[in-house]
Design an enzyme around this catalytic site. Structure first.
Site, PDB file in Angstrom:
ATOM      1  N   TYR A 297      44.917 157.295  56.535  1.00 14.80           N
ATOM      2  CA  TYR A 297      46.186 157.338  57.272  1.00 14.80           C
ATOM      3  C   TYR A 297      47.283 156.618  56.486  1.00 14.80           C
ATOM      4  O   TYR A 297      47.171 155.428  56.185  1.00 14.80           O
ATOM      5  CB  TYR A 297      46.039 156.724  58.669  1.00 14.80           C
ATOM      6  CG  TYR A 297      45.137 157.516  59.602  1.00 14.80           C
ATOM      7  CD1 TYR A 297      44.821 158.857  59.359  1.00 14.80           C
ATOM      8  CD2 TYR A 297      44.597 156.935  60.746  1.00 14.80           C
ATOM      9  CE1 TYR A 297      43.989 159.577  60.205  1.00 14.80           C
ATOM     10  CE2 TYR A 297      43.767 157.664  61.605  1.00 14.80           C
ATOM     11  CZ  TYR A 297      43.469 158.974  61.319  1.00 14.80           C
ATOM     12  OH  TYR A 297      42.647 159.701  62.152  1.00 14.80           O
TER      13      TYR A 297
ATOM     14  N   SER B 164      44.208 163.914  69.174  1.00 17.21           N
ATOM     15  CA  SER B 164      45.390 164.743  69.458  1.00 17.21           C
ATOM     16  C   SER B 164      45.392 165.265  70.895  1.00 17.21           C
ATOM     17  O   SER B 164      45.492 166.486  71.127  1.00 17.21           O
ATOM     18  CB  SER B 164      45.502 165.903  68.464  1.00 17.21           C
ATOM     19  OG  SER B 164      45.830 165.427  67.181  1.00 17.21           O
ATOM     20  N   PRO B 165      45.314 164.387  71.872  1.00 15.22           N
ATOM     21  CA  PRO B 165      45.227 164.840  73.267  1.00 15.22           C
ATOM     22  C   PRO B 165      46.500 165.483  73.814  1.00 15.22           C
ATOM     23  O   PRO B 165      46.472 166.033  74.918  1.00 15.22           O
ATOM     24  CB  PRO B 165      44.908 163.543  74.035  1.00 15.22           C
ATOM     25  CG  PRO B 165      45.388 162.434  73.153  1.00 15.22           C
ATOM     26  CD  PRO B 165      45.208 162.919  71.752  1.00 15.22           C
TER      27      PRO B 165
ATOM     28  N   GLY C  98      47.400 173.772  69.223  1.00 14.87           N
ATOM     29  CA  GLY C  98      47.159 174.234  67.863  1.00 14.87           C
ATOM     30  C   GLY C  98      46.734 173.070  66.989  1.00 14.87           C
ATOM     31  O   GLY C  98      46.208 172.071  67.469  1.00 14.87           O
TER      32      GLY C  98
ATOM     33  N   VAL D 177      53.739 169.221  70.863  1.00 16.35           N
ATOM     34  CA  VAL D 177      53.246 168.654  72.118  1.00 16.35           C
ATOM     35  C   VAL D 177      53.411 169.701  73.221  1.00 16.35           C
ATOM     36  O   VAL D 177      54.469 170.322  73.325  1.00 16.35           O
ATOM     37  CB  VAL D 177      54.059 167.376  72.440  1.00 16.35           C
ATOM     38  CG1 VAL D 177      53.706 166.811  73.805  1.00 16.35           C
ATOM     39  CG2 VAL D 177      53.831 166.332  71.339  1.00 16.35           C
ATOM     40  N   PHE D 178      52.392 169.908  74.045  1.00 11.04           N
ATOM     41  CA  PHE D 178      52.508 170.932  75.091  1.00 11.04           C
ATOM     42  C   PHE D 178      53.319 170.454  76.292  1.00 11.04           C
ATOM     43  O   PHE D 178      53.885 171.250  77.021  1.00 11.04           O
ATOM     44  CB  PHE D 178      51.124 171.447  75.526  1.00 11.04           C
ATOM     45  CG  PHE D 178      50.182 170.391  76.030  1.00 11.04           C
ATOM     46  CD1 PHE D 178      50.281 169.881  77.318  1.00 11.04           C
ATOM     47  CD2 PHE D 178      49.177 169.897  75.204  1.00 11.04           C
ATOM     48  CE1 PHE D 178      49.407 168.897  77.774  1.00 11.04           C
ATOM     49  CE2 PHE D 178      48.293 168.913  75.658  1.00 11.04           C
ATOM     50  CZ  PHE D 178      48.414 168.414  76.944  1.00 11.04           C
TER      51      PHE D 178
HETATM   52  N1  LIG Z   1      39.162 162.394  63.649  1.00 10.72           N
HETATM   53  C1  LIG Z   1      40.141 163.190  63.260  1.00 10.72           C
HETATM   54  O1  LIG Z   1      39.919 164.163  62.507  1.00 10.72           O
HETATM   55  C2  LIG Z   1      41.530 162.919  63.729  1.00 10.72           C
HETATM   56  C3  LIG Z   1      42.565 163.828  63.463  1.00 10.72           C
HETATM   57  C4  LIG Z   1      43.850 163.524  63.923  1.00 10.72           C
HETATM   58  C5  LIG Z   1      44.089 162.353  64.622  1.00 10.72           C
HETATM   59  N2  LIG Z   1      43.064 161.472  64.854  1.00 10.72           N
HETATM   60  C6  LIG Z   1      43.287 160.223  65.625  1.00 10.72           C
HETATM   61  O2  LIG Z   1      43.821 160.599  66.869  1.00 10.72           O
HETATM   62  C7  LIG Z   1      45.028 159.883  67.110  1.00 10.72           C
HETATM   63  C8  LIG Z   1      45.948 160.732  67.934  1.00 10.72           C
HETATM   64  O3  LIG Z   1      46.357 161.876  67.187  1.00 10.72           O
HETATM   65  P1  LIG Z   1      47.802 162.481  67.405  1.00 10.72           P
HETATM   66  O4  LIG Z   1      48.824 161.465  67.056  1.00 10.72           O
HETATM   67  O5  LIG Z   1      47.865 163.801  66.724  1.00 10.72           O
HETATM   68  O6  LIG Z   1      47.763 162.669  68.991  1.00 10.72           O
HETATM   69  P2  LIG Z   1      48.745 162.952  70.154  1.00 10.72           P
HETATM   70  O7  LIG Z   1      48.697 161.774  71.045  1.00 10.72           O
HETATM   71  O8  LIG Z   1      48.344 164.266  70.719  1.00 10.72           O
HETATM   72  O9  LIG Z   1      50.209 163.137  69.536  1.00 10.72           O
HETATM   73  C9  LIG Z   1      51.083 162.060  69.401  1.00 10.72           C
HETATM   74  C10 LIG Z   1      52.399 162.592  68.902  1.00 10.72           C
HETATM   75  O10 LIG Z   1      52.987 163.399  69.924  1.00 10.72           O
HETATM   76  C11 LIG Z   1      54.300 162.895  70.220  1.00 10.72           C
HETATM   77  N3  LIG Z   1      54.678 163.063  71.620  1.00 10.72           N
HETATM   78  C12 LIG Z   1      55.794 163.662  72.050  1.00 10.72           C
HETATM   79  N4  LIG Z   1      55.854 163.706  73.370  1.00 10.72           N
HETATM   80  C13 LIG Z   1      54.779 163.090  73.822  1.00 10.72           C
HETATM   81  C14 LIG Z   1      54.296 162.816  75.120  1.00 10.72           C
HETATM   82  N5  LIG Z   1      54.924 163.188  76.234  1.00 10.72           N
HETATM   83  N6  LIG Z   1      53.153 162.150  75.220  1.00 10.72           N
HETATM   84  C15 LIG Z   1      52.483 161.759  74.122  1.00 10.72           C
HETATM   85  N7  LIG Z   1      52.893 162.000  72.844  1.00 10.72           N
HETATM   86  C16 LIG Z   1      54.027 162.678  72.708  1.00 10.72           C
HETATM   87  C17 LIG Z   1      54.228 161.434  69.848  1.00 10.72           C
HETATM   88  O11 LIG Z   1      55.541 160.990  69.631  1.00 10.72           O
HETATM   89  P3  LIG Z   1      55.987 159.528  70.113  1.00 10.72           P
HETATM   90  O12 LIG Z   1      55.353 158.584  69.150  1.00 10.72           O
HETATM   91  O13 LIG Z   1      57.468 159.576  70.026  1.00 10.72           O
HETATM   92  O14 LIG Z   1      55.493 159.367  71.504  1.00 10.72           O
HETATM   93  C18 LIG Z   1      53.379 161.483  68.593  1.00 10.72           C
HETATM   94  O15 LIG Z   1      54.166 161.875  67.481  1.00 10.72           O
HETATM   95  C19 LIG Z   1      45.548 159.499  65.730  1.00 10.72           C
HETATM   96  O16 LIG Z   1      46.365 158.358  65.757  1.00 10.72           O
HETATM   97  C20 LIG Z   1      44.264 159.235  65.002  1.00 10.72           C
HETATM   98  O17 LIG Z   1      43.830 157.911  65.273  1.00 10.72           O
HETATM   99  C21 LIG Z   1      41.813 161.743  64.434  1.00 10.72           C
END
Ligand SMILES: NC(=O)c1ccc[n+]([C@@H]2O[C@H](COP(=O)([O-])OP(=O)(O)OC[C@H]3O[C@@H](n4cnc5c(N)ncnc54)[C@H](OP(=O)(O)O)[C@@H]3O)[C@@H](O)[C@H]2O)c1
Length: 325
Positions: free
Chosen positions: A72, A235-236, A240, A245-246
């Protein structure tokens, strides 16, 4: 830290704040972890002060489980986190640190040498001498499980890693590893959200001739439940593969209307409901959230208090476009 009946109460000398968060045992281990993990993949989008405020808020809310990976920000996310939390022995005891290794530029690498080197780098960047959990990030086609077993034994006996797991692995891959690795694999981090729920859909549509019946993961959801491996949905909030974000997205009008109605009923935000949907699943999952926004962080953690009804869970599932046979 006082542990009382599945709730951890933290009293932090830094702020004096105290809060409650529901916990689960991580896999078959005795480690109590908050049901929401704080993902640090995007922490390099914050400046120093913002990063400090962000981790402090997580601590104040009792969300003391932080997910990292060596890749990361090219390693910078782990460094930024360690600085932001002002890592020292006292802080280290109050937090649970998970990181991952095994992804290299243009390849995956589960060799003993790479795993051991990666952990040393992770510990250095996080300014700690142990990880609570190490995950193997993505399946390596050239994996030799005997080598992984040797690496895990050395990491465990040296005290550098306390618990082990995997990420993005299917049941056969886990069984192959577990044949050689003596430590129980306690967590499997997998992409899962309301709009990326194929591991749930294939279980509902068994043997049907529709697209939802396609089993892409070898029934990983049931496998993890069967073997007490905690699923950590990553990525909850994304649909895709990092397409966006949905929530509040006009591509998903019915879904957003339903989520908003349920959010109004519980007097919480739509963000809270999206996490509550994952937590309602009886697999006892631990979503890894990625927001760097303090308000949304709190909203995600609040999902720990909400239990959706079966009707609400299925209406969200259906309105995301998923079908029932
Ligand atoms: N094991 C793997 O292969 C893998 C792959 C990817 C990720 N991960 C882990 O999973 C974690 C989460 O992944 P992710 O960041 O893609 O997940 P996410 O929680 O689905 O997405 C977060 C992103 O969405 C934005 N966002 C916009 N509106 C939102 C709302 N209403 N609620 C929440 N978020 C919103 C956030 O912006 P704001 O910051 O402005 O809220 C942020 O940029 C990563 O930090 C990492 O630790 C693991």
């Amino acid at each position: 830290m006082i542990v009382c009946d599945k709730i951890i109460m933290f009293v932090y000398p830094i702020t004096g704040g105290a809060s409650l968060v529901r916990t689960i045992k991580l896999g078959t281990s005795q480690l109590d972890v908050p049901v929401v993990a704080v993902g640090c993949m995007r922490i390099n989008s914050l400046d120093k002060k913002q990063a400090e405020q962000f981790v402090q808020t997580a601590l104040d809310e009792g969300a003391n489980f932080f997910d990292h990976a060596d890749i990361y920000g090219g390693g910078s996310c782990e460094e930024i986190f360690a600085d932001a939390i002002h890592m020292n022995e006292d802080i280290r005891e109050k937090i649970i640190l998970q990181s991952k290794c095994g992804i290299r530029k243009g390849m995956f690498d589960f060799s003993k040498e790479h795993i051991l080197d990666s952990v040393d780098g992770i510990l250095q960047r996080l300014k700690t001498d142990y990880l609570d959990v190490l995950l193997l990030h993505r399946p390596d086609a050239l994996v030799e499980p005997e080598e992984v077993a040797e690496a895990f034994d050395l990491l465990e006996s040296s005290g550098k890693v306390r618990h082990f797991g995997i990420s993005n692995q299917n049941p056969m891959q886990i069984q192959l590893l577990q044949k050689f690795v003596k430590q129980p694999l306690v967590a499997n981090q997998l992409q899962l959200s309301i709009t990326n729920a194929t591991m749930i859909s294939s279980g509902i549509n068994v043997n049907m001739l529709n697209e939802s019946a396609v089993n892409r993961d070898g029934s990983i959801l049931d496998f993890c439940r069967l073997h007490d491996i905690t699923i950590q949905p990553w990525s909850p909030f994304q649909y895709g593969f990092f397409e966006g974000v949905f929530l509040g997205n006009e591509k998903f009008p019915e879904l957003n209307q339903t989520i908003d109605e349920i959010a109004t009923k519980y007097e919480v935000s739509n963000t809270t409901i999206a996490i509550a949907w994952l937590l309602r699943h009886p697999a006892k999952m631990q979503p890894v959230i990625g927001t760097m926004n303090i308000g949304r962080l709190k909203d995600c953690i609040r999902a720990s208090e909400i239990t959706l009804t079966r009707e609400e869970w299925y209406s969200i599932y259906r309105d995301a476009g998923n079908i029932l046979p």
